[in-house]
Structure formats: structure tokens, C-alpha cells
Scaffold this active site. Sequence first.
Site, mmCIF file in Angstrom:
data_model
loop_
_atom_site.group_PDB
_atom_site.id
_atom_site.type_symbol
_atom_site.label_atom_id
_atom_site.label_comp_id
_atom_site.label_asym_id
_atom_site.label_seq_id
_atom_site.Cartn_x
_atom_site.Cartn_y
_atom_site.Cartn_z
ATOM 1 N N ASP A 67 0.827 -1.209 0.000
ATOM 2 C CA ASP A 67 0.000 0.000 0.000
ATOM 3 C C ASP A 67 0.861 1.258 0.000
ATOM 4 O OD1 ASP A 67 0.960 -0.379 2.592
ATOM 5 O OD2 ASP A 67 -1.000 -0.783 3.456
ATOM 6 N N ASN A 136 -7.974 -2.764 13.840
ATOM 7 C CA ASN A 136 -9.341 -3.089 13.416
ATOM 8 C C ASN A 136 -9.377 -4.290 12.476
ATOM 9 O OD1 ASN A 136 -8.231 -2.048 11.112
ATOM 10 N ND2 ASN A 136 -9.720 -0.407 10.826
ATOM 11 N N HIS A 138 -7.434 -4.713 9.777
ATOM 12 C CA HIS A 138 -7.099 -4.466 8.368
ATOM 13 C C HIS A 138 -5.804 -5.163 7.977
ATOM 14 C CE1 HIS A 138 -4.863 -0.391 9.271
ATOM 15 N NE2 HIS A 138 -3.962 -1.307 9.041
ATOM 16 N N GLU A 143 -9.659 -1.734 4.906
ATOM 17 C CA GLU A 143 -10.389 -1.433 6.133
ATOM 18 C C GLU A 143 -11.670 -2.265 6.200
ATOM 19 O OE1 GLU A 143 -8.732 0.118 8.162
ATOM 20 O OE2 GLU A 143 -8.047 2.109 7.573
#
Length: 241
Positions: A67, A136, A138, A143
Site C-alpha cells: 500500500d 481493526n 485491516h 479497512e
Amino acid sequence: MKVITLNDENEIGKVIGDYFCTLLRENPAAVLGLATGASPIPTYQRMISRFNAGDVSFAKVRTFNLDEYCNLPATHPQSYRSFMHAQLFAQVDIAQNNTHFLDGNAMDEAAECSRFDALIEQLGGVDLQLLGIGRNGHIGFNEPADAFTQGSFKVQLAPSTLEANSGYFIDENMPTHAMTMGVGAILRAKEILLVATGAAKAEAVRAMIQGEITPQLPASALQNHPKVTIYLDPAAASLLK
Ligand code: GLP
């Protein structure tokens, strides 16, 4: 999924760094999937020390990073390209033009994502993918969402991600968007190693390994992959039953 709990992040980095080096000795032109964040740093340090010892060369390696932030110059110290340069690439014999990133500043975002995905396929796919995990759940910057994504795409970062990463951006706002490989593309790697350390990751780790497979916890998709090893320290493993 294989789950291995080791004493601390340095022990994890040593084991995973050595695993990468073993692969490179068998296949010096392997395609590596690389990650940023704090979790992979001990792995990169181990690779560098094995390189300095003359045990391994990166001269023919091809790499793809998961990313990159949008609206951040590639030369910014917090860009993921800069991170990889500082943490690994500048310290080994890798060829700069064999290191591939999504261009978070591309004018035509869809074309950029297609270019990146096509290049991974063209080079034969990722042989070994290194991953961290967000608080979370990811992976990359996938996400929590209503559906698993396939190819690379532009994503709005979740509030917990902004909170976790904003400390890296002193005196300036961190980017709100990024481009990331999709979950489907990550799962096409032939083998995946994921690192999670610290209590802040414990709930995401539990849900990834023992929860239902859901795009609300993107890392849970790894349950569907035939060759995944999860490396944990005791704090990250503390909620596993
Ligand atoms: C970052 C990256 C992820 C990384 C995760 C955890 O923002 N986009 O690839 O795995 O969040 O980061 P850390 O290892 O610093 O906890």
C-alpha cells in the site's frame, strides 16, 4: 492457519527474516510482498544482518509493497516508499527498479491500480507475502467493509487507522486516503506470513483466527488461504482460546 507464539518481536523478526533468506537462497529472483508499519521492522533488520554476513543477496529479487498513502509526495519521509528505502532497500543490494509501489499520487487512479495488479501477474505472482494487521483487523489498508475487494483500489482510512498512524505525522495532518492491494490479490500470494505483537492487536488477532470470515474483519479472509503462518508475541496471543 498455523499459529506460532514466540517470546518477543525480535525473536519473530529473526525467524521470519531467516525464512525469507532461505527462500532467496532457493529462488534468488523470488517475488516478495512487503509490508510497512512497526511490525515488519525486526524482520527487515534480520534480512540486513544476513545480507551483511554474506548469506543472501537481493540483487535479483522483485518486490511489491502492499500500500501507499495518497496525496503524499513519494519523497516525503512518511511515504511507504521512503519507509522501505530507510528500513531495507538502502541497506541491501536490491535494484531500485525491481521495487514496485502503487503511486498514491496518480491522476488516473483506476489505471494505476490496474497497472500494479497486472505487473504482479506478469512477474508470476507473489511467492512470499509479509503482513502486519491493523487494530481493526485491516491488512494492507483494506479497512472493514461490506465486501472483500479483489484488485488494488483507493480507500478512505478508518478512524482507528488515522489514530494509530497519526503519531508518525508530526506538525501535519496525515493523509486520509491510501491505495492498497485488495484482499483477493493478497490471497493470491503462494505463501503468507503475518506478524502481530502487543496487546492492542489481541482482539483483532482473536477475530482473525477464531472469528467468522467477514469483510468487517478483513484479516479473517486469511482463513481461506492454504499456506498462512501467524507469528505472535504473548500479548497479541492473549485472547486466543
Ligand atoms: C499500517 C499498514 C499495514 C500495517 C498496519 C499495522 O497502517 N498499512 O500494512 O500492517 O497498519 O501497523 P503496525 O505494524 O505499525 O502496527
